[in-house]
Design a protein around this motif. Structure first.
Motif, PDB file in Angstrom:
ATOM      1  N   ALA A  10      26.771  30.589 -14.824  1.00  0.00           N
ATOM      2  CA  ALA A  10      25.623  30.126 -14.316  1.00  0.00           C
ATOM      3  C   ALA A  10      25.578  29.301 -12.985  1.00  0.00           C
ATOM      4  O   ALA A  10      26.578  28.783 -12.725  1.00  0.00           O
ATOM      5  N   ALA A  11      24.725  29.437 -12.080  1.00  0.00           N
ATOM      6  CA  ALA A  11      24.660  28.731 -10.917  1.00  0.00           C
ATOM      7  C   ALA A  11      23.366  27.723 -11.014  1.00  0.00           C
ATOM      8  O   ALA A  11      22.215  28.056 -11.487  1.00  0.00           O
ATOM      9  N   LEU A  12      23.864  26.624 -10.602  1.00  0.00           N
ATOM     10  CA  LEU A  12      22.779  25.482 -10.449  1.00  0.00           C
ATOM     11  C   LEU A  12      22.518  25.367  -9.107  1.00  0.00           C
ATOM     12  O   LEU A  12      23.373  24.947  -8.274  1.00  0.00           O
ATOM     13  N   VAL A  13      21.424  26.183  -8.683  1.00  0.00           N
ATOM     14  CA  VAL A  13      20.838  26.286  -7.394  1.00  0.00           C
ATOM     15  C   VAL A  13      20.025  24.904  -6.915  1.00  0.00           C
ATOM     16  O   VAL A  13      19.238  24.769  -7.398  1.00  0.00           O
ATOM     17  N   TYR A  14      20.638  24.416  -5.816  1.00  0.00           N
ATOM     18  CA  TYR A  14      20.057  23.145  -5.657  1.00  0.00           C
ATOM     19  C   TYR A  14      19.806  23.078  -4.187  1.00  0.00           C
ATOM     20  O   TYR A  14      20.344  23.683  -3.408  1.00  0.00           O
ATOM     21  N   ARG A  15      18.738  22.142  -3.799  1.00  0.00           N
ATOM     22  CA  ARG A  15      18.505  21.821  -2.533  1.00  0.00           C
ATOM     23  C   ARG A  15      17.822  20.349  -2.401  1.00  0.00           C
ATOM     24  O   ARG A  15      17.364  19.824  -3.360  1.00  0.00           O
ATOM     25  N   VAL A  16      18.118  19.680  -1.133  1.00  0.00           N
ATOM     26  CA  VAL A  16      17.595  18.117  -1.351  1.00  0.00           C
ATOM     27  C   VAL A  16      16.465  18.229   0.012  1.00  0.00           C
ATOM     28  O   VAL A  16      16.743  18.551   0.936  1.00  0.00           O
ATOM     29  N   LYS A  17      15.250  17.698  -0.349  1.00  0.00           N
ATOM     30  CA  LYS A  17      14.330  17.888   0.373  1.00  0.00           C
ATOM     31  C   LYS A  17      13.702  16.184   0.323  1.00  0.00           C
ATOM     32  O   LYS A  17      13.188  15.669  -0.809  1.00  0.00           O
ATOM     33  N   GLU A  22      16.224  19.206  -5.678  1.00  0.00           N
ATOM     34  CA  GLU A  22      15.241  20.011  -6.502  1.00  0.00           C
ATOM     35  C   GLU A  22      16.210  21.197  -6.817  1.00  0.00           C
ATOM     36  O   GLU A  22      17.297  21.460  -6.286  1.00  0.00           O
ATOM     37  N   ILE A  23      15.974  21.721  -8.073  1.00  0.00           N
ATOM     38  CA  ILE A  23      16.615  22.876  -8.869  1.00  0.00           C
ATOM     39  C   ILE A  23      15.866  23.842  -8.797  1.00  0.00           C
ATOM     40  O   ILE A  23      14.870  23.866  -9.243  1.00  0.00           O
ATOM     41  N   LEU A  24      16.395  25.127  -8.744  1.00  0.00           N
ATOM     42  CA  LEU A  24      15.963  26.475  -8.797  1.00  0.00           C
ATOM     43  C   LEU A  24      15.985  26.829 -10.320  1.00  0.00           C
ATOM     44  O   LEU A  24      17.048  27.023 -10.905  1.00  0.00           O
ATOM     45  N   LEU A  25      14.762  26.998 -10.904  1.00  0.00           N
ATOM     46  CA  LEU A  25      14.803  27.641 -12.188  1.00  0.00           C
ATOM     47  C   LEU A  25      14.074  28.925 -12.382  1.00  0.00           C
ATOM     48  O   LEU A  25      13.091  29.268 -11.471  1.00  0.00           O
ATOM     49  N   ILE A  26      14.513  29.776 -13.158  1.00  0.00           N
ATOM     50  CA  ILE A  26      13.901  31.174 -13.388  1.00  0.00           C
ATOM     51  C   ILE A  26      13.679  31.326 -14.569  1.00  0.00           C
ATOM     52  O   ILE A  26      14.119  30.778 -15.688  1.00  0.00           O
ATOM     53  N   THR A  27      12.644  32.281 -14.893  1.00  0.00           N
ATOM     54  CA  THR A  27      12.249  32.622 -16.320  1.00  0.00           C
ATOM     55  C   THR A  27      13.363  33.845 -16.671  1.00  0.00           C
ATOM     56  O   THR A  27      13.803  34.588 -16.028  1.00  0.00           O
ATOM     57  N   GLU A 106      16.352  41.833  -8.917  1.00  0.00           N
ATOM     58  CA  GLU A 106      15.556  41.538 -10.060  1.00  0.00           C
ATOM     59  C   GLU A 106      14.212  40.875  -9.456  1.00  0.00           C
ATOM     60  O   GLU A 106      13.572  40.403 -10.391  1.00  0.00           O
ATOM     61  N   ARG A 107      14.069  40.952  -8.091  1.00  0.00           N
ATOM     62  CA  ARG A 107      12.742  40.453  -7.817  1.00  0.00           C
ATOM     63  C   ARG A 107      11.355  41.127  -8.564  1.00  0.00           C
ATOM     64  O   ARG A 107      11.533  42.383  -8.769  1.00  0.00           O
ATOM     65  N   GLY A 108      10.680  40.365  -8.765  1.00  0.00           N
ATOM     66  CA  GLY A 108       9.290  40.785  -9.531  1.00  0.00           C
ATOM     67  C   GLY A 108       9.450  40.986 -11.033  1.00  0.00           C
ATOM     68  O   GLY A 108       8.630  41.012 -11.875  1.00  0.00           O
ATOM     69  N   GLU A 109      10.850  40.555 -11.594  1.00  0.00           N
ATOM     70  CA  GLU A 109      10.849  40.634 -12.998  1.00  0.00           C
ATOM     71  C   GLU A 109      10.957  39.148 -13.812  1.00  0.00           C
ATOM     72  O   GLU A 109      10.891  38.868 -14.825  1.00  0.00           O
ATOM     73  N   ARG A 110      11.048  38.319 -12.838  1.00  0.00           N
ATOM     74  CA  ARG A 110      11.233  36.893 -13.219  1.00  0.00           C
ATOM     75  C   ARG A 110      10.119  35.832 -12.322  1.00  0.00           C
ATOM     76  O   ARG A 110      10.179  36.173 -11.166  1.00  0.00           O
ATOM     77  N   ARG A 111       9.633  34.822 -12.856  1.00  0.00           N
ATOM     78  CA  ARG A 111       9.241  33.618 -12.191  1.00  0.00           C
ATOM     79  C   ARG A 111      10.053  32.671 -11.702  1.00  0.00           C
ATOM     80  O   ARG A 111      11.355  32.452 -12.356  1.00  0.00           O
ATOM     81  N   LEU A 112      10.016  32.162 -10.555  1.00  0.00           N
ATOM     82  CA  LEU A 112      10.967  31.210  -9.906  1.00  0.00           C
ATOM     83  C   LEU A 112      10.275  29.908  -9.527  1.00  0.00           C
ATOM     84  O   LEU A 112       9.271  29.974  -9.094  1.00  0.00           O
ATOM     85  N   GLU A 113      10.849  28.972  -9.821  1.00  0.00           N
ATOM     86  CA  GLU A 113      10.333  27.630  -9.397  1.00  0.00           C
ATOM     87  C   GLU A 113      11.286  26.561  -8.970  1.00  0.00           C
ATOM     88  O   GLU A 113      12.349  26.526  -9.432  1.00  0.00           O
ATOM     89  N   TRP A 114      10.860  25.848  -7.976  1.00  0.00           N
ATOM     90  CA  TRP A 114      11.725  24.585  -7.533  1.00  0.00           C
ATOM     91  C   TRP A 114      11.192  23.366  -8.155  1.00  0.00           C
ATOM     92  O   TRP A 114      10.140  23.063  -8.118  1.00  0.00           O
TER      93      TRP A 114
END
Length: 144
Positions: A10-17, A22-27, A106-114
Motif C-alpha cells: 500500500a502507498a501512504l500518500v501524504y503532503r504537508v500544507k 494530509e493523507i490521501l484516502l480513496i474508497t 481507475e479515475r471515476g471508479e473511486r472517491r478521493l479525499e485529502w
C-alpha cells in the motif's frame, strides 16, 4: 508467505500544507470503505515501486516513494470467489505527493479525499492501520 497470509503493498500518500500533514484516502471499489491505495507486488518491481504504481493506478498520485515500509497491517477479505476467505498482510510505504495526473486507470471508479492524520486514522477500519497512521510522522521518512 510462510504463515499463509497473502502479501500486498500500500502507498501512504501524504503532503504537508501549512505544517499540517494530509493523507490521501480513496474508497474501495467493492464496499466504498476508506482505504489506502493498495494492491499486489508486481513482478520485477520492488514492493515500494509496486505501491507507487498502485497510487497512480487508483488515485492518479505521483511522487517520491520511500524504499522502506513504515509498517504492516493485516486484514481479512470475505468477498472472494466461492466463499473463500483471504488473510492479507500489507506493507505500507510512505509516498510524498508531488502532483496528480489528469487521467489514470481507475479515475471515476473511486472517491478521493485529502484528510488530516487524525481523520485518516478515524476513517480506516483495520486496527493496525489506524495505529500505523496515527503514529505517522513525515519528518521520519527517508525517501532515498
Amino acid at each position: 508467505m510462510p504463515d499463509g497470509r497473502i502479501r500486498q503493498v500500500a502507498a501512504l500518500v501524504y503532503r504537508v500544507k501549512k505544517q499540517q500533514t494530509e493523507i490521501l484516502l480513496i474508497t474501495s471499489r467493492g464496499t466504498g470503505r476508506w482505504v489506502l491505495p493498495k494492491g499486489w507486488p508486481q513482478v520485477g518491481k520492488t514492493f515500494a515501486h509496486s505501491a507507487k504504481a498502485e497510487a497512480y493506478e487508483e488515485a492518479g498520485a505521483r511522487g517520491d516513494i520511500a524504499p522502506f515500509s513504515v509498517g504492516v497491517y493485516r486484514y481479512e477479505k470475505h468477498d472472494m470467489s466461492e466463499g473463500e476467505c483471504g488473510d492479507f498482510v500489507v506493507d505500507v510505504f510512505p509516498m510524498h505527493f508531488s502532483h496528480q495526473e489528469k487521467n489514470w486507470p481507475e479515475r471515476g471508479e473511486r472517491r478521493l479525499e485529502w484528510v488530516s492524520v487524525e481523520e485518516c486514522a478515524r476513517r480506516v477500519e483495520e486496527p493496525e492501520l489506524k495505529a500505523l497512521i496515527a503514529s505517522f510522522d513525515p519528518a521520519l521518512v527517508t525517501l532515498r
